[in-house]
Each structure stands twice: as C-alpha cells, then as structure tokens.
Design a protein around this motif. Structure first.
Motif, short mmCIF file in Angstrom:
data_model
loop_
_atom_site.label_atom_id
_atom_site.label_comp_id
_atom_site.label_asym_id
_atom_site.label_seq_id
_atom_site.Cartn_x
_atom_site.Cartn_y
_atom_site.Cartn_z
N ASP A 197 0.83 -1.21 0.00
CA ASP A 197 0.00 0.00 0.00
C ASP A 197 0.87 1.26 0.00
O ASP A 197 0.61 2.20 -0.75
CB ASP A 197 -0.96 0.01 1.19
N GLU A 198 1.90 1.26 0.84
CA GLU A 198 2.81 2.40 0.89
C GLU A 198 3.56 2.56 -0.43
O GLU A 198 3.74 3.67 -0.92
CB GLU A 198 3.83 2.23 2.01
N VAL A 199 3.99 1.43 -0.99
CA VAL A 199 4.73 1.47 -2.25
C VAL A 199 3.85 2.04 -3.36
O VAL A 199 4.28 2.92 -4.12
CB VAL A 199 5.24 0.06 -2.64
N PHE A 200 2.61 1.59 -3.44
CA PHE A 200 1.70 2.11 -4.46
C PHE A 200 1.47 3.61 -4.29
O PHE A 200 1.44 4.35 -5.27
CB PHE A 200 0.36 1.37 -4.44
N ARG A 201 1.32 4.05 -3.05
CA ARG A 201 1.12 5.48 -2.80
C ARG A 201 2.32 6.30 -3.27
O ARG A 201 2.17 7.34 -3.91
CB ARG A 201 0.84 5.74 -1.32
N VAL A 202 3.52 5.82 -2.93
CA VAL A 202 4.74 6.53 -3.34
C VAL A 202 4.83 6.61 -4.86
O VAL A 202 5.14 7.66 -5.42
CB VAL A 202 6.00 5.84 -2.74
N ILE A 203 4.52 5.50 -5.52
CA ILE A 203 4.59 5.49 -6.98
C ILE A 203 3.56 6.44 -7.57
O ILE A 203 3.87 7.24 -8.47
CB ILE A 203 4.40 4.05 -7.53
N GLU A 204 2.33 6.38 -7.07
CA GLU A 204 1.27 7.26 -7.58
C GLU A 204 1.59 8.73 -7.37
O GLU A 204 1.25 9.58 -8.20
CB GLU A 204 -0.06 6.94 -6.89
N ASP A 205 2.23 9.05 -6.26
CA ASP A 205 2.54 10.44 -5.93
C ASP A 205 3.80 10.97 -6.60
O ASP A 205 4.11 12.15 -6.49
CB ASP A 205 2.68 10.61 -4.41
N SER A 206 4.52 10.11 -7.28
CA SER A 206 5.77 10.53 -7.93
C SER A 206 5.48 11.17 -9.29
O SER A 206 4.58 10.75 -10.02
CB SER A 206 6.71 9.33 -8.11
N GLU A 207 6.28 12.15 -9.61
CA GLU A 207 6.12 12.89 -10.86
C GLU A 207 6.51 12.05 -12.08
O GLU A 207 5.88 12.12 -13.12
CB GLU A 207 6.97 14.17 -10.82
#
Length: 90
Positions: free
Chosen positions: A26-36
């Motif tokens: 879940d954290e990994v997906f959030r980081v990926i989604e929030d990355s430019e």
C-alpha cells in the motif's frame, strides 16, 4: 568475492526488495502514484524500502500478478535459499 557469490548477492538484493515491497505494498503504491516520473518513483521507493537502485528497479518492474500470497512465499523462499548459499548467510 567470486563471480557466483556476486551474482547470488545481487539476486538476493532483488528478492529482498520484492519481499519488502510486497509487505508494504500500500505504501509502495502510494509513493509510486505520488511521484512525478519514473526516476522520482525509483528514488522514493528505494528510500521507503531501504534498498538500492537495483532493488527499486525490480520493485517498479514487479507485475501485479506477483503480489499474491503464494508468489510472496515463493520469493521469500528463494531469498532464504540464496542466503544459505552465501558464506556469511546474508
């Protein structure tokens, strides 16, 4: 360090990164989604999981079908197998 040990350590870094990513998906997906962009995602995933570029690249390349429980067990088992092949076990 001989070539076989180097390859084993490299593969272990990758499978360890994958196990960490699966445990914190879940954290990994959030980081990926929030990355430019991909470079930022790779850097941020590496920071989140405490892995280098090789591991963070493997995480970003991970296919969703590999996120099942049986696949996680198989990858974790491979990590243990690799550790047992190394003289220091890590």
């Amino acid at each position: 360090m001989d070539e076989d040990e180097r390859r084993t350590r490299q593969e272990l870094m990758i499978v360890d990164a994958l196990v960490r990513a699966m445990d914190r998906r879940d954290e990994v997906f959030r980081v990926i989604e929030d990355s430019e962009d991909v470079d930022e995602a790779r850097r941020r995933v590496g920071q989140l999981l405490g892995v280098g570029e090789l591991g963070s690249r493997a995480v970003l390349d991970l296919q969703a079908r590999r996120l099942t429980r049986d696949q996680r067990r198989a990858i974790a088992s491979r990590a243990e197998e690799l550790r047992s092949m190394l003289p220091d076990g890590r």
